[in-house]
Write an enzyme that holds these catalytic residues in place. Structure first.
Site, PDB file in Angstrom:
ATOM      1  N   LYS A 125      48.734  14.090  -4.395  1.00  0.00           N
ATOM      2  CA  LYS A 125      49.219  12.876  -3.721  1.00  0.00           C
ATOM      3  C   LYS A 125      50.732  12.873  -3.818  1.00  0.00           C
ATOM      4  CE  LYS A 125      47.685   9.195  -1.583  1.00  0.00           C
ATOM      5  NZ  LYS A 125      46.493   9.037  -0.746  1.00  0.00           N
ATOM      6  N   ASP A 165      49.287   8.149   4.409  1.00  0.00           N
ATOM      7  CA  ASP A 165      48.682   7.087   3.592  1.00  0.00           C
ATOM      8  C   ASP A 165      49.447   5.823   3.989  1.00  0.00           C
ATOM      9  OD1 ASP A 165      46.781   6.646   1.115  1.00  0.00           O
ATOM     10  OD2 ASP A 165      48.568   5.542   0.594  1.00  0.00           O
TER      11      ASP A 165
HETATM   12  P1  NDP Z   1      48.577   1.438   6.551  1.00  0.00           P
HETATM   13  O1  NDP Z   1      49.982   1.544   6.107  1.00  0.00           O
HETATM   14  O2  NDP Z   1      48.197   1.893   7.907  1.00  0.00           O
HETATM   15  O3  NDP Z   1      48.072  -0.074   6.381  1.00  0.00           O
HETATM   16  C1  NDP Z   1      48.073  -0.720   5.155  1.00  0.00           C
HETATM   17  C2  NDP Z   1      47.682  -2.168   5.388  1.00  0.00           C
HETATM   18  O4  NDP Z   1      47.498  -2.788   4.116  1.00  0.00           O
HETATM   19  C3  NDP Z   1      48.765  -2.946   6.114  1.00  0.00           C
HETATM   20  O5  NDP Z   1      48.162  -3.943   6.877  1.00  0.00           O
HETATM   21  C4  NDP Z   1      49.569  -3.537   4.957  1.00  0.00           C
HETATM   22  O6  NDP Z   1      50.279  -4.717   5.298  1.00  0.00           O
HETATM   23  C5  NDP Z   1      48.463  -3.839   3.969  1.00  0.00           C
HETATM   24  N1  NDP Z   1      49.032  -3.811   2.606  1.00  0.00           N
HETATM   25  C6  NDP Z   1      49.609  -2.752   1.985  1.00  0.00           C
HETATM   26  N2  NDP Z   1      50.038  -3.108   0.758  1.00  0.00           N
HETATM   27  C7  NDP Z   1      49.712  -4.410   0.628  1.00  0.00           C
HETATM   28  C8  NDP Z   1      49.873  -5.347  -0.413  1.00  0.00           C
HETATM   29  N3  NDP Z   1      50.454  -5.010  -1.569  1.00  0.00           N
HETATM   30  N4  NDP Z   1      49.379  -6.609  -0.210  1.00  0.00           N
HETATM   31  C9  NDP Z   1      48.788  -6.944   0.964  1.00  0.00           C
HETATM   32  N5  NDP Z   1      48.604  -6.098   1.979  1.00  0.00           N
HETATM   33  C10 NDP Z   1      49.057  -4.856   1.808  1.00  0.00           C
HETATM   34  O7  NDP Z   1      47.724   2.213   5.426  1.00  0.00           O
HETATM   35  P2  NDP Z   1      46.230   2.759   5.530  1.00  0.00           P
HETATM   36  O8  NDP Z   1      45.415   1.868   6.373  1.00  0.00           O
HETATM   37  O9  NDP Z   1      46.321   4.194   5.839  1.00  0.00           O
HETATM   38  O10 NDP Z   1      45.767   2.665   3.996  1.00  0.00           O
HETATM   39  C11 NDP Z   1      45.092   1.532   3.461  1.00  0.00           C
HETATM   40  C12 NDP Z   1      44.366   1.918   2.182  1.00  0.00           C
HETATM   41  O11 NDP Z   1      43.428   2.961   2.464  1.00  0.00           O
HETATM   42  C13 NDP Z   1      45.256   2.467   1.055  1.00  0.00           C
HETATM   43  O12 NDP Z   1      44.688   2.078  -0.185  1.00  0.00           O
HETATM   44  C14 NDP Z   1      45.133   3.970   1.215  1.00  0.00           C
HETATM   45  O13 NDP Z   1      45.414   4.673   0.008  1.00  0.00           O
HETATM   46  C15 NDP Z   1      43.648   4.067   1.588  1.00  0.00           C
HETATM   47  N6  NDP Z   1      43.254   5.303   2.247  1.00  0.00           N
HETATM   48  C16 NDP Z   1      43.843   5.685   3.429  1.00  0.00           C
HETATM   49  C17 NDP Z   1      43.452   6.854   4.048  1.00  0.00           C
HETATM   50  C18 NDP Z   1      43.975   7.243   5.391  1.00  0.00           C
HETATM   51  O14 NDP Z   1      43.436   8.206   5.960  1.00  0.00           O
HETATM   52  N7  NDP Z   1      44.968   6.568   5.947  1.00  0.00           N
HETATM   53  C19 NDP Z   1      42.471   7.748   3.418  1.00  0.00           C
HETATM   54  C20 NDP Z   1      41.828   7.212   2.228  1.00  0.00           C
HETATM   55  C21 NDP Z   1      42.255   6.037   1.671  1.00  0.00           C
HETATM   56  P3  NDP Z   1      51.866  -4.644   5.571  1.00  0.00           P
HETATM   57  O15 NDP Z   1      52.022  -3.785   6.792  1.00  0.00           O
HETATM   58  O16 NDP Z   1      52.274  -6.046   5.767  1.00  0.00           O
HETATM   59  O17 NDP Z   1      52.450  -4.002   4.339  1.00  0.00           O
END
Ligand code: NDP
Length: 451
Positions: A125, A165
């Site tokens: 990571k 991510d």
């Molecule tokens: P994105 O950046 O596309 O989206 C993240 C979302 O979560 C945004 O809406 C963001 O809001 C919100 N968010 C992030 N941090 C916070 C916080 N501290 N409090 C509230 N909302 C928060 O990321 P992904 O969708 O790719 O990833 C989401 C999760 O899935 C993570 O845990 C990641 O590790 C996991 N994951 C992702 C994979 C992938 O293929 N993308 C694979 C496996 C797991 P804002 O924009 O306002 O920050």
């Protein structure tokens, strides 16, 4: 003191103040107790002591010019945690909260997740405390180029293959890839999540969200249920949340919420996906409040109105829930409220979104609970399929990739469920997933000798 608590005590001493990393390691170690009572080869070969120690942790300075011509400095990370099963593989996160602890917890989880996919990939990571919010496109490009100017010497198509991510999507992967190519002269599958025109895979964008729903479908099937007529709550409004909502709708469920760090939407009629994508997939990351312009009947609640320490998404009545934003977003109180409101299934799209106390609430209640390292493995699985397409210089159709994804998610569920049963922990997919993955990596480590 038992062997496992001894290992954990030493681990805590060497990883002081790394809260998230300790939380992730403790969950795995707690699950392994029953395995160690039956088998002593892992203890004899010090697999546990070795598996919690990263093979390599790289930290580096990332200096770049902002639009005002001022020099900005961030910290970059890459943890190459375990290469027993294949080249290191795991995403990059750009978020101000990124620290060594966060990167190590994510890299550690990735070892087990990747093992569960059955594909030849090790765990890694990386990321930076860079905050992409409010940055211009040119600033994002300059930051990505500066980040890759150090990272390129540590990665390669058969060495370490990063992906996206939080905060890293197709645009960032593009700038990172361009810089890698410029520095090395190589056109190779060194990153996944690439755009289709230059080596990306169909269905990679959708894979994590779709995979989390396929995993839930397998849990439901085992209890003779399906999605038809079920109400779902989803947190997050990024890549994982959007494609979770899309697949839920396709399979007959109604997803009524989405959220970001500023607030959340409750749309009783079901989230309008086109509106959500317009707000979040155009690169502007607009406020979810703007959703009301097209859907005035929906309700928006700003974070500042939340109760202290609570994520209000979890107070919306539902049958099934999909935490898809970030770590520790669902606590014990939230878990109790979900149960009180009739929720019977949790499938974690995010990594470690439920606190240990919340997980205990779900397991004690005997509801269907899919831990992140199993339920969200679809993203990395399709990333590996992207690597396979790059290596063979072929592109597969959307359906071909999607069908493989379905098969992989069904296999992951079967492994976790049958291993849980083998250890008299029926339906405990935390124990099942951890033991199944640990055995694979541990056995391969023994076979490869001490290093
Ligand atoms: P994105 O950046 O596309 O989206 C993240 C979302 O979560 C945004 O809406 C963001 O809001 C919100 N968010 C992030 N941090 C916070 C916080 N501290 N409090 C509230 N909302 C928060 O990321 P992904 O969708 O790719 O990833 C989401 C999760 O899935 C993570 O845990 C990641 O590790 C996991 N994951 C992702 C994979 C992938 O293929 N993308 C694979 C496996 C797991 P804002 O924009 O306002 O920050």
């Amino acid at each position: 003191m038992s062997y496992l608590s001894d290992v954990y005590e030493r681990f805590q001493r060497t990883n002081k103040n790394e809260t998230e990393f300790c939380q992730a390691a403790k969950e795995v170690l707690d699950s392994l107790d029953i395995l160690f009572q039956k088998e002593n080869k892992y203890q004899k070969n010090a697999i546990l002591e070795r598996i919690v120690e990263p093979e390599r942790l790289i930290t580096f300075r990332v200096a770049w010019f902002d639009d005002a011509g001022k020099i900005q400095v961030n910290r970059g990370f890459r943890v190459q945690f375990n290469s027993t099963l294949g080249p290191y593989k795991g995403g990059l996160r750009f978020h101000p909260s990124v620290s060594a602890s966060i990167i190590k917890f994510l890299g550690f989880e990735q070892i087990f997740k990747n093992a569960l996919t059955g594909l030849p990939i090790g765990g890694a990571k990386g990321g930076s405390d860079f905050d992409p919010k409010g940055k211009s496109d040119a600033e994002i490009m300059r930051f990505c180029q500066a980040f890759m100017s150090e990272l390129y010497r540590h990665i390669g198509a058969c060495i370490d293959v990063p992906a996206g991510d939080i905060g890293v999507g197709g645009r960032e992967i593009g700038y990172l890839y361009g810089q890698y190519k410029r520095l090395t002269g190589l056109y190779e599958g060194v990153l996944t999540g690439k755009k289709l025109l230059w080596g990306g895979s169909l269905a990679r964008t959708e894979a994590t969200g779709y995979g989390s729903v396929y995993f839930a479908q397998n849990m439901l099937k085992d209890r003779y249920q399906d999605f038809e007529g079920k109400t779902a709550v989803v947190s997050g409004a990024g890549n994982v949340a959007i494609y979770t909502i899309e697949k839920l709708q396709q399979l007959g469920a109604k997803a009524v919420t989405c959220s970001d760090s500023r607030g959340f939407i409750y749309d009783e009629q079901g989230i309008d996906l086109a509106t959500l994508k317009e707000l979040k997939e155009t690169g502007t990351n607009q406020s979810l409040e703007d959703y009301l312009q097209k859907r005035p009947h929906a309700k928006y609640t700003a974070v500042k109105d939340y109760r202290e320490g609570r994520n209000e998404v979890w107070s919306v009545p539902c049958d099934i829930a999909f935490p898809s934003a970030t770590q520790n977003e669902l606590n014990q109180e939230d878990a109790k409220e979900l149960l009180k409101n009739g929720c019977t299934l949790i499938s974690e799209g995010a990594n470690m979104p439920s606190t240990p106390e919340a997980v205990d609430v779900f397991l004690d209640a005997g509801i269907m609970y899919g831990p992140g390292k199993a339920a969200n493995a679809g993203g990395v699985a399709v990333s590996q399929l992207e690597m396979a397409q790059n290596a063979s210089m072929l592109s597969w159709s959307f359906d071909e990739v999607d069908n493989k994804l379905k098969e992989i998610m069904a296999n992951i569920y079967q492994q976790a469920a049958s291993t849980a049963e083998e250890f008299d922990k029926k339906h405990n997919l935390v124990v099942g997933a951890n033991i199944a993955a640990f055995r694979k990596v541990g056995d391969a480590m023994i076979e490869q000798g001490v290093y």
